[in-house]
Design a protein around this motif. Structure first.
Motif, PDB file in Angstrom:
ATOM      1  N   ARG A 128      17.999  50.207  11.347  1.00  0.00           N
ATOM      2  CA  ARG A 128      19.757  50.423  11.184  1.00  0.00           C
ATOM      3  C   ARG A 128      19.812  52.047  11.228  1.00  0.00           C
ATOM      4  NH1 ARG A 128      19.456  47.496   5.232  1.00  0.00           N
ATOM      5  NH2 ARG A 128      19.649  45.073   6.033  1.00  0.00           N
ATOM      6  N   PHE A 129      18.988  52.778  11.253  1.00  0.00           N
ATOM      7  CA  PHE A 129      19.186  54.099  11.348  1.00  0.00           C
ATOM      8  C   PHE A 129      19.216  54.525  12.941  1.00  0.00           C
ATOM      9  CE2 PHE A 129      17.359  54.528   7.076  1.00  0.00           C
ATOM     10  CZ  PHE A 129      18.267  55.326   6.645  1.00  0.00           C
ATOM     11  N   THR A 130      18.526  53.934  13.568  1.00  0.00           N
ATOM     12  CA  THR A 130      18.521  53.984  15.001  1.00  0.00           C
ATOM     13  C   THR A 130      19.279  52.985  15.988  1.00  0.00           C
ATOM     14  OG1 THR A 130      16.512  52.545  15.341  1.00  0.00           O
ATOM     15  CG2 THR A 130      16.444  54.982  14.619  1.00  0.00           C
ATOM     16  N   SER A 131      20.132  52.028  15.543  1.00  0.00           N
ATOM     17  CA  SER A 131      20.833  50.889  16.112  1.00  0.00           C
ATOM     18  C   SER A 131      19.678  50.360  16.867  1.00  0.00           C
ATOM     19  CB  SER A 131      21.913  51.655  17.005  1.00  0.00           C
ATOM     20  OG  SER A 131      22.838  52.042  16.226  1.00  0.00           O
ATOM     21  N   GLY A 132      18.553  49.835  16.227  1.00  0.00           N
ATOM     22  CA  GLY A 132      17.421  49.359  16.949  1.00  0.00           C
ATOM     23  C   GLY A 132      17.423  48.002  17.434  1.00  0.00           C
ATOM     24  N   ARG A 133      16.230  47.650  18.183  1.00  0.00           N
ATOM     25  CA  ARG A 133      16.049  46.296  18.837  1.00  0.00           C
ATOM     26  C   ARG A 133      14.988  45.309  18.213  1.00  0.00           C
ATOM     27  NH1 ARG A 133      17.135  50.591  22.230  1.00  0.00           N
ATOM     28  NH2 ARG A 133      18.866  50.377  23.403  1.00  0.00           N
ATOM     29  N   LEU A 134      15.286  43.880  18.217  1.00  0.00           N
ATOM     30  CA  LEU A 134      14.075  43.349  17.774  1.00  0.00           C
ATOM     31  C   LEU A 134      13.932  42.247  18.964  1.00  0.00           C
ATOM     32  CD1 LEU A 134      15.743  43.633  14.630  1.00  0.00           C
ATOM     33  CD2 LEU A 134      13.542  42.783  13.941  1.00  0.00           C
ATOM     34  N   VAL A 135      12.927  42.144  19.539  1.00  0.00           N
ATOM     35  CA  VAL A 135      12.604  41.213  20.564  1.00  0.00           C
ATOM     36  C   VAL A 135      11.568  40.259  20.214  1.00  0.00           C
ATOM     37  CG1 VAL A 135      12.006  40.993  23.264  1.00  0.00           C
ATOM     38  CG2 VAL A 135      13.179  43.216  22.325  1.00  0.00           C
ATOM     39  N   PHE A 136      12.010  39.132  20.101  1.00  0.00           N
ATOM     40  CA  PHE A 136      11.128  37.781  19.769  1.00  0.00           C
ATOM     41  C   PHE A 136      10.700  37.107  20.835  1.00  0.00           C
ATOM     42  CE2 PHE A 136      13.520  38.750  15.856  1.00  0.00           C
ATOM     43  CZ  PHE A 136      12.775  38.724  15.045  1.00  0.00           C
ATOM     44  N   VAL A 137       9.396  36.953  20.983  1.00  0.00           N
ATOM     45  CA  VAL A 137       8.613  36.021  22.094  1.00  0.00           C
ATOM     46  C   VAL A 137       8.718  34.541  21.593  1.00  0.00           C
ATOM     47  CG1 VAL A 137       6.685  35.461  23.538  1.00  0.00           C
ATOM     48  CG2 VAL A 137       7.262  37.963  22.868  1.00  0.00           C
ATOM     49  N   SER A 138       9.641  33.510  22.250  1.00  0.00           N
ATOM     50  CA  SER A 138       9.739  32.488  21.980  1.00  0.00           C
ATOM     51  C   SER A 138       9.016  31.434  22.843  1.00  0.00           C
ATOM     52  CB  SER A 138      11.336  32.078  21.936  1.00  0.00           C
ATOM     53  OG  SER A 138      11.277  30.672  21.418  1.00  0.00           O
ATOM     54  N   SER A 139       9.459  30.368  23.533  1.00  0.00           N
ATOM     55  CA  SER A 139       8.888  29.365  24.148  1.00  0.00           C
ATOM     56  C   SER A 139       9.757  28.329  24.624  1.00  0.00           C
ATOM     57  CB  SER A 139       7.484  28.790  23.468  1.00  0.00           C
ATOM     58  OG  SER A 139       7.076  27.608  24.181  1.00  0.00           O
ATOM     59  N   GLY A 140       9.769  27.857  25.945  1.00  0.00           N
ATOM     60  CA  GLY A 140      10.356  26.838  26.206  1.00  0.00           C
ATOM     61  C   GLY A 140      10.245  25.542  25.427  1.00  0.00           C
ATOM     62  N   ALA A 141       9.031  25.363  24.490  1.00  0.00           N
ATOM     63  CA  ALA A 141       8.946  24.172  23.792  1.00  0.00           C
ATOM     64  C   ALA A 141       9.827  24.318  22.531  1.00  0.00           C
ATOM     65  CB  ALA A 141       7.300  24.444  23.298  1.00  0.00           C
ATOM     66  N   SER A 142      10.508  25.516  22.409  1.00  0.00           N
ATOM     67  CA  SER A 142      11.491  25.341  21.352  1.00  0.00           C
ATOM     68  C   SER A 142      12.783  24.569  21.673  1.00  0.00           C
ATOM     69  CB  SER A 142      12.015  27.095  20.979  1.00  0.00           C
ATOM     70  OG  SER A 142      12.703  27.231  22.061  1.00  0.00           O
ATOM     71  N   VAL A 143      13.006  24.188  22.831  1.00  0.00           N
ATOM     72  CA  VAL A 143      14.127  23.557  23.200  1.00  0.00           C
ATOM     73  C   VAL A 143      13.693  22.283  23.838  1.00  0.00           C
ATOM     74  CG1 VAL A 143      15.643  25.511  22.990  1.00  0.00           C
ATOM     75  CG2 VAL A 143      14.522  24.888  25.488  1.00  0.00           C
ATOM     76  N   SER A 144      12.350  22.126  23.988  1.00  0.00           N
ATOM     77  CA  SER A 144      11.940  20.703  24.794  1.00  0.00           C
ATOM     78  C   SER A 144      11.019  19.994  23.954  1.00  0.00           C
ATOM     79  CB  SER A 144      11.272  21.347  26.064  1.00  0.00           C
ATOM     80  OG  SER A 144      12.284  21.860  27.095  1.00  0.00           O
ATOM     81  N   ASN A 145      10.745  18.792  24.312  1.00  0.00           N
ATOM     82  CA  ASN A 145       9.985  18.196  23.280  1.00  0.00           C
ATOM     83  C   ASN A 145       8.661  17.645  24.165  1.00  0.00           C
ATOM     84  OD1 ASN A 145      11.957  17.851  20.963  1.00  0.00           O
ATOM     85  ND2 ASN A 145      13.003  16.610  22.286  1.00  0.00           N
TER      86      ASN A 145
END
Length: 254
Positions: A128-145
């Protein structure tokens, strides 16, 4: 994209994590990175190459005390946190829902969801002090079956939701979830050699064919996008979104 100074980034050191760290350190001469992994040797190597800019914590983020240690070490060493790359993921258990072993699912969720959640939640007050960034590593499997991938796919869907929730709750922060594509890592070896019995023949063939035809991505390709997002990510058009590493919206980060 503007250059940044005094940039401190935390990153999990699993899978493509090594490539993300090295690209951050090479792209931005002022960047300082804290790496986190259970395996100490690759961390020690990077620390010897970048003694003033890379420090690490060797520990298991399933232990909440490790997350606390990471945050403390970052603040004590560098003073700020400007970004967090959350790169954690195991595939097992690969099994049908009907055959679900709940203890195995719990372990996967602890690794894939709760350990990133723990670190992100502890980092947010400093971001919050630095207006920072969070980058999460996901997967195509999150939206595919994929047959047998219910645990993995649902855990990555949860990661997408975490990224979106942070964007909604923290208007001063940038949060995004990225699918890195099919990367040539140990997970792909497991898919080809171990998990065939619990996958559909079609899906297993898809992954073996990608290997045989040289279509698996080298880690540095998606890692470049993830590194640039950690360094420079911004904009309401992508904040809180789930995107593939090669999405048109990410052209300026490639």
């Amino acid at each position: 994209m503007a250059r940044l100074v005094n940039l401190e980034i935390l990153t999990f050191f699993l899978g493509i994590g090594h490539s993300i760290v090295t690209q951050i350190l090479k792209k931005e001469p002022t960047a300082k990175v804290v790496g986190v992994s259970r395996s100490e040797e690759p961390l020690k190597q990077l620390a010897s190459e970048y003694p003033e800019r890379f420090v690490y914590v060797a520990g298991d983020l399933l232990n909440d005390d490790t997350s606390k240690e990471v945050i403390k070490k970052t603040i004590d060493t560098f003073g700020h946190i400007h970004g967090v790359v959350l790169n954690a993921g195991v595939l097992e258990p690969v099994a049908s829902i009907a055959d679900a072993n709940i203890d195995d699912w719990k372990k996967l969720y602890e690794i894939n969801v709760l350990s990133p959640l723990s670190l992100a939640s502890k980092a947010i007050p400093y971001l919050r002090f630095t207006s920072g960034r969070l980058v999460f590593v996901s997967s195509g499997a999150s939206v595919s079956n994929y047959r047998g991938w219910g645990a993995y796919g649902s855990s990555k869907a949860a990661i997408n939701h975490l990224a979106a929730s942070i964007a909604a709750e923290e208007p001063g922060l940038f949060s995004i979830s990225i699918a890195p594509g099919v990367v040539d890592t140990d997970m792909q070896v497991q898919i080809r050699e171990k998990h065939k019995p619990n996958m559909s023949e079609e899906n297993h063939k898809k992954f073996t064919t990608l290997k045989e035809t040289g279509q698996l991505l080298p880690a540095h390709v998606p890692a470049a996008v993830l590194a640039n997002l950690a360094l420079y990510g911004q904009g309401d058009d992508i904040n809180g979104k789930y995107l593939r590493y090669n999405a048109l919206e990410l052209d300026s980060y490639k």
